[in-house]
Design a protein around this motif. Sequence first.
Motif, PDB file in Angstrom:
ATOM      1  N   SER A   2     -20.957  -0.584  27.405  1.00  0.00           N
ATOM      2  CA  SER A   2     -20.414   0.682  26.928  1.00  0.00           C
ATOM      3  C   SER A   2     -21.516   1.555  26.340  1.00  0.00           C
ATOM      4  O   SER A   2     -22.236   1.139  25.425  1.00  0.00           O
ATOM      5  N   GLY A   3     -21.621   2.766  26.871  1.00  0.00           N
ATOM      6  CA  GLY A   3     -22.613   3.691  26.335  1.00  0.00           C
ATOM      7  C   GLY A   3     -22.335   4.046  24.887  1.00  0.00           C
ATOM      8  O   GLY A   3     -23.269   4.212  24.092  1.00  0.00           O
ATOM      9  N   GLY A   4     -21.059   4.163  24.530  1.00  0.00           N
ATOM     10  CA  GLY A   4     -20.707   4.464  23.148  1.00  0.00           C
ATOM     11  C   GLY A   4     -21.126   3.366  22.192  1.00  0.00           C
ATOM     12  O   GLY A   4     -21.633   3.639  21.099  1.00  0.00           O
ATOM     13  N   ALA A   5     -20.917   2.112  22.618  1.00  0.00           N
ATOM     14  CA  ALA A   5     -21.321   0.979  21.780  1.00  0.00           C
ATOM     15  C   ALA A   5     -22.838   0.919  21.655  1.00  0.00           C
ATOM     16  O   ALA A   5     -23.372   0.618  20.571  1.00  0.00           O
ATOM     17  N   ARG A   6     -23.543   1.213  22.733  1.00  0.00           N
ATOM     18  CA  ARG A   6     -25.012   1.225  22.663  1.00  0.00           C
ATOM     19  C   ARG A   6     -25.498   2.307  21.705  1.00  0.00           C
ATOM     20  O   ARG A   6     -26.400   2.077  20.893  1.00  0.00           O
ATOM     21  N   GLY A   7     -24.883   3.482  21.797  1.00  0.00           N
ATOM     22  CA  GLY A   7     -25.286   4.571  20.908  1.00  0.00           C
ATOM     23  C   GLY A   7     -25.017   4.245  19.451  1.00  0.00           C
ATOM     24  O   GLY A   7     -25.864   4.490  18.586  1.00  0.00           O
ATOM     25  N   GLY A   8     -23.846   3.669  19.167  1.00  0.00           N
ATOM     26  CA  GLY A   8     -23.515   3.296  17.797  1.00  0.00           C
ATOM     27  C   GLY A   8     -24.444   2.218  17.266  1.00  0.00           C
ATOM     28  O   GLY A   8     -24.839   2.238  16.099  1.00  0.00           O
ATOM     29  N   ALA A   9     -24.803   1.270  18.144  1.00  0.00           N
ATOM     30  CA  ALA A   9     -25.706   0.193  17.728  1.00  0.00           C
ATOM     31  C   ALA A   9     -27.096   0.730  17.431  1.00  0.00           C
ATOM     32  O   ALA A   9     -27.751   0.294  16.479  1.00  0.00           O
ATOM     33  N   GLN A  10     -27.545   1.682  18.234  1.00  0.00           N
ATOM     34  CA  GLN A  10     -28.863   2.268  18.019  1.00  0.00           C
ATOM     35  C   GLN A  10     -28.909   2.994  16.672  1.00  0.00           C
ATOM     36  O   GLN A  10     -29.878   2.878  15.914  1.00  0.00           O
ATOM     37  N   LYS A  11     -27.843   3.708  16.343  1.00  0.00           N
ATOM     38  CA  LYS A  11     -27.783   4.434  15.074  1.00  0.00           C
ATOM     39  C   LYS A  11     -27.731   3.488  13.876  1.00  0.00           C
ATOM     40  O   LYS A  11     -28.170   3.841  12.784  1.00  0.00           O
ATOM     41  N   SER A  12     -27.198   2.299  14.085  1.00  0.00           N
ATOM     42  CA  SER A  12     -27.025   1.359  12.973  1.00  0.00           C
ATOM     43  C   SER A  12     -28.341   0.811  12.446  1.00  0.00           C
ATOM     44  O   SER A  12     -28.416   0.340  11.316  1.00  0.00           O
ATOM     45  N   GLY A  13     -29.375   0.836  13.276  1.00  0.00           N
ATOM     46  CA  GLY A  13     -30.650   0.252  12.882  1.00  0.00           C
ATOM     47  C   GLY A  13     -30.704  -1.253  12.982  1.00  0.00           C
ATOM     48  O   GLY A  13     -31.618  -1.892  12.463  1.00  0.00           O
ATOM     49  N   ALA A  14     -29.718  -1.844  13.677  1.00  0.00           N
ATOM     50  CA  ALA A  14     -29.650  -3.299  13.781  1.00  0.00           C
ATOM     51  C   ALA A  14     -30.648  -3.871  14.783  1.00  0.00           C
ATOM     52  O   ALA A  14     -30.954  -5.063  14.729  1.00  0.00           O
ATOM     53  N   PHE A  15     -31.149  -3.046  15.676  1.00  0.00           N
ATOM     54  CA  PHE A  15     -31.960  -3.549  16.782  1.00  0.00           C
ATOM     55  C   PHE A  15     -33.305  -2.829  16.852  1.00  0.00           C
ATOM     56  O   PHE A  15     -33.420  -1.647  16.522  1.00  0.00           O
ATOM     57  N   ASP A  16     -34.307  -3.579  17.308  1.00  0.00           N
ATOM     58  CA  ASP A  16     -35.600  -2.953  17.580  1.00  0.00           C
ATOM     59  C   ASP A  16     -35.457  -1.963  18.721  1.00  0.00           C
ATOM     60  O   ASP A  16     -36.082  -0.903  18.716  1.00  0.00           O
ATOM     61  N   ARG A  17     -34.626  -2.325  19.677  1.00  0.00           N
ATOM     62  CA  ARG A  17     -34.280  -1.395  20.746  1.00  0.00           C
ATOM     63  C   ARG A  17     -32.965  -1.828  21.380  1.00  0.00           C
ATOM     64  O   ARG A  17     -32.572  -2.996  21.278  1.00  0.00           O
ATOM     65  N   VAL A  18     -32.299  -0.878  22.003  1.00  0.00           N
ATOM     66  CA  VAL A  18     -31.055  -1.140  22.705  1.00  0.00           C
ATOM     67  C   VAL A  18     -31.271  -0.768  24.167  1.00  0.00           C
ATOM     68  O   VAL A  18     -31.605   0.375  24.477  1.00  0.00           O
ATOM     69  N   GLU A  19     -31.102  -1.753  25.035  1.00  0.00           N
ATOM     70  CA  GLU A  19     -31.360  -1.571  26.464  1.00  0.00           C
ATOM     71  C   GLU A  19     -30.094  -1.154  27.204  1.00  0.00           C
ATOM     72  O   GLU A  19     -28.996  -1.621  26.898  1.00  0.00           O
ATOM     73  N   ASN A  20     -30.271  -0.288  28.195  1.00  0.00           N
ATOM     74  CA  ASN A  20     -29.156   0.077  29.077  1.00  0.00           C
ATOM     75  C   ASN A  20     -28.848  -1.028  30.071  1.00  0.00           C
ATOM     76  O   ASN A  20     -27.700  -1.209  30.475  1.00  0.00           O
ATOM     77  N   ARG A  21     -29.868  -1.754  30.474  1.00  0.00           N
ATOM     78  CA  ARG A  21     -29.727  -2.769  31.516  1.00  0.00           C
ATOM     79  C   ARG A  21     -29.739  -4.172  30.925  1.00  0.00           C
ATOM     80  O   ARG A  21     -30.611  -4.523  30.129  1.00  0.00           O
ATOM     81  N   LEU A  22     -28.779  -4.970  31.350  1.00  0.00           N
ATOM     82  CA  LEU A  22     -28.630  -6.334  30.844  1.00  0.00           C
ATOM     83  C   LEU A  22     -29.891  -7.153  31.054  1.00  0.00           C
ATOM     84  O   LEU A  22     -30.367  -7.823  30.136  1.00  0.00           O
ATOM     85  N   LEU A  23     -30.434  -7.146  32.275  1.00  0.00           N
ATOM     86  CA  LEU A  23     -31.561  -8.020  32.582  1.00  0.00           C
ATOM     87  C   LEU A  23     -32.817  -7.605  31.832  1.00  0.00           C
ATOM     88  O   LEU A  23     -33.661  -8.454  31.514  1.00  0.00           O
ATOM     89  N   ASN A  24     -32.966  -6.330  31.532  1.00  0.00           N
ATOM     90  CA  ASN A  24     -34.103  -5.899  30.711  1.00  0.00           C
ATOM     91  C   ASN A  24     -33.968  -6.449  29.289  1.00  0.00           C
ATOM     92  O   ASN A  24     -34.951  -6.818  28.656  1.00  0.00           O
ATOM     93  N   ALA A  25     -32.740  -6.514  28.803  1.00  0.00           N
ATOM     94  CA  ALA A  25     -32.511  -6.984  27.441  1.00  0.00           C
ATOM     95  C   ALA A  25     -32.850  -8.463  27.284  1.00  0.00           C
ATOM     96  O   ALA A  25     -33.398  -8.883  26.261  1.00  0.00           O
ATOM     97  N   VAL A  26     -32.505  -9.276  28.279  1.00  0.00           N
ATOM     98  CA  VAL A  26     -32.690 -10.727  28.154  1.00  0.00           C
ATOM     99  C   VAL A  26     -34.034 -11.200  28.679  1.00  0.00           C
ATOM    100  O   VAL A  26     -34.371 -12.379  28.527  1.00  0.00           O
ATOM    101  N   ASP A  27     -34.798 -10.304  29.271  1.00  0.00           N
ATOM    102  CA  ASP A  27     -36.093 -10.692  29.835  1.00  0.00           C
ATOM    103  C   ASP A  27     -36.996 -11.280  28.755  1.00  0.00           C
ATOM    104  O   ASP A  27     -37.306 -10.630  27.761  1.00  0.00           O
ATOM    105  N   GLY A  28     -37.421 -12.521  28.941  1.00  0.00           N
ATOM    106  CA  GLY A  28     -38.312 -13.184  27.995  1.00  0.00           C
ATOM    107  C   GLY A  28     -37.670 -13.603  26.696  1.00  0.00           C
ATOM    108  O   GLY A  28     -38.376 -13.972  25.741  1.00  0.00           O
ATOM    109  N   ALA A  29     -36.355 -13.603  26.626  1.00  0.00           N
ATOM    110  CA  ALA A  29     -35.670 -13.937  25.372  1.00  0.00           C
ATOM    111  C   ALA A  29     -35.743 -15.429  25.072  1.00  0.00           C
ATOM    112  O   ALA A  29     -35.634 -16.263  25.970  1.00  0.00           O
TER     113      ALA A  29
END
Length: 337
Positions: free
Chosen positions: A36-63
């Motif tokens: 959800s784009g809305g959830a990504r935007g809200g998460a980015q504003k929260s400051g909880a993440f170093d970054r919020v990725e649009n793509r699933l595989l980019n997010a888990v790469d090297g995790a």
Amino acid sequence: MPKIAIVGTGLMGTSLGLALRNSQLLNLEVVGTDSSGGARGGAQKSGAFDRVENRLLNAVDGADIVVLATPIMAMQELLEVLASNLPEGCVVTDVGSSKKVVLEWADRYLPPHVEFVGGHPMAGKETPGPENADPNLFKGKAYCIIPSVRASERAAAEISTLVEAIEAVPFYISSEEHDSFVAAVSHLPFLLSVALVGCTSSSANWDDIARVASSGYHDMTRLASGDTIMHRDICVTNPEPIVSWIDSFIRELYQVRQMLSDTENIDPATILQMFEEARVARVKWLNGDYGARARQYNPHEEMPTFAQSMGDMFVGRKLLDAQKRIFRGTGARDKGP
């Protein structure tokens, strides 16, 4: 730098990100993603993440750790998609309220080089979304840990470390116990709340009933405001234990009905005793006096401790060794001459 990827940036995922950011874990990268784009935007504003990725595989790469914080029914497809895109040694966990079915999916889809350790924090709110995230949501709460049959001690220890880092309490339990126990104290209360709202609001006199509904009704129906998709998935994936506890509740309520139905022979003493027993049981629960055997233990005798299991990953060997030397020195001083 160690990396934790959180898939799902709603209330639970974003709260977890905030809790990790506020923890003592050093040099940690926390990445989020959501469909959800809305959830990504809200998460980015929260400051909880170093970054919020649009793509699933980019997010888990090297995790190093991947946390599934989505509705349960989305996890099957996620595990299937992620299976061939996770690095060797990666540990996958989740925060879902049903465990048996998720463990079955993990066993079916994840390759041998990826380990799964189920998780379920016994915390939440009736208000969903990243905008309601709370870094203290997990503090002092039991956090169920259910390692898969293929999970190593290392994998279980890493999830225990994550749990301790957010100040929750690791609680090792089997999937069958989890699904039954949580059905009793989480799923059943939600359904009772829903049933109460349905029973009263469908009355022809609801307009007038609503005017006199106050704090008791408010407290009892709070859970009915919860995330509807999450609770739908809970019911679909954990029906048998829920039905069993519904039956048990019906029997209990029917006993009360029997006490009250014979209006000429109502026994005030029996009713008072029932209320008093319930009151005492709740007071004991609130005080932590419920006689349950402790489960705040590691499932294997040789399980690494918190510092041992993740010290290298999150703190660094030099700093960890320095901490150990300081601790030993303090201990020696405490013993006296």
